[in-house]
Design a protein around this motif. Sequence first.
Motif, short mmCIF file in Angstrom:
data_model
loop_
_atom_site.label_atom_id
_atom_site.label_comp_id
_atom_site.label_asym_id
_atom_site.label_seq_id
_atom_site.Cartn_x
_atom_site.Cartn_y
_atom_site.Cartn_z
N ASN A 15 0.82 -1.21 0.00
CA ASN A 15 0.00 0.00 0.00
C ASN A 15 0.85 1.26 0.00
OD1 ASN A 15 -2.71 -1.23 0.13
ND2 ASN A 15 -1.90 -2.09 2.02
N THR A 70 0.81 4.64 5.73
CA THR A 70 -0.33 4.62 4.83
C THR A 70 -1.60 4.57 5.68
OG1 THR A 70 0.89 3.51 3.07
CG2 THR A 70 -1.49 3.36 2.97
N LEU A 72 -5.63 3.99 5.25
CA LEU A 72 -6.65 3.52 4.33
C LEU A 72 -7.79 2.93 5.12
CD1 LEU A 72 -5.04 0.39 2.54
CD2 LEU A 72 -4.12 1.43 4.56
N TRP A 102 0.95 8.25 2.69
CA TRP A 102 0.01 7.92 1.62
C TRP A 102 -1.37 7.75 2.25
CZ3 TRP A 102 0.95 4.89 -3.32
CH2 TRP A 102 2.22 5.12 -3.83
N TYR A 104 -5.51 6.49 1.09
CA TYR A 104 -6.42 5.92 0.10
C TYR A 104 -7.82 6.40 0.41
CZ TYR A 104 -3.01 2.56 -1.72
OH TYR A 104 -1.92 1.98 -2.32
N VAL A 136 -4.36 8.21 -3.17
CA VAL A 136 -4.93 7.29 -4.15
C VAL A 136 -6.44 7.46 -4.04
CG1 VAL A 136 -5.09 4.90 -4.96
CG2 VAL A 136 -2.99 5.70 -3.85
N ARG A 152 -3.09 0.10 -6.50
CA ARG A 152 -4.52 0.36 -6.63
C ARG A 152 -5.20 -0.88 -7.19
NH1 ARG A 152 -1.49 2.54 -10.57
NH2 ARG A 152 -2.29 2.80 -12.68
N GLN A 157 -8.85 4.31 -10.55
CA GLN A 157 -8.22 4.94 -9.40
C GLN A 157 -6.93 5.64 -9.81
OE1 GLN A 157 -8.29 1.29 -7.06
NE2 GLN A 157 -9.77 2.22 -5.68
#
Length: 177
Positions: A15, A70, A72, A102, A104, A136, A152, A157
């Motif tokens: 990810n 990350t 998400l 990051w 998502y 993302v 992704r 996306q």
Amino acid sequence: VFMYVGEIMKADCANGTGTRVSVFVSGCLNHCKGCFQPQTWDFHYGIPFTPELEDMVLKELSESYYEGLTILGGEPFELQNQPDVLALILRVKKELPEKNIWMYTGYTYHQDLVPGGCRYIPDVTDTILDHIDVLVDGRFVEEKKNLSLYFRGSENQRIIDMKKTRSGNEIILIPFP
């Protein structure tokens, strides 16, 4: 009231670039067909993201082999998740500024996360977007699923360079194959 997390994954390589700590927040209203973890739609799935859990994430992330964090889900940009997500991001940027972040989202940056968008909170959403490195965005679309894509799940996306996008007021994509 705490945000809930379904999982905190150490040494995640799927990810984002490099080795990462990934925080899977709970709660999502998108309910994408074919979602790989529909259990995270429930806002109370998993455990509360307490200050102690946040401390554990920062301690783990401080290890030299991690490139970044990350976030998400679930869905980090659900309205009730954004305040806790923001606090985590600001703490990482203050204490571990060398780490990238990051995020998502199933929402679309230029429609949902801007003033007037369905997931925009004044002074919160912009601050999140100004402090992350990569976003993302876009719903997972089962009919556009492609397992050969980097970082992704479906072809609609996008992987957005947020520093360049926010400074130039134009969406700049990172060209992963």
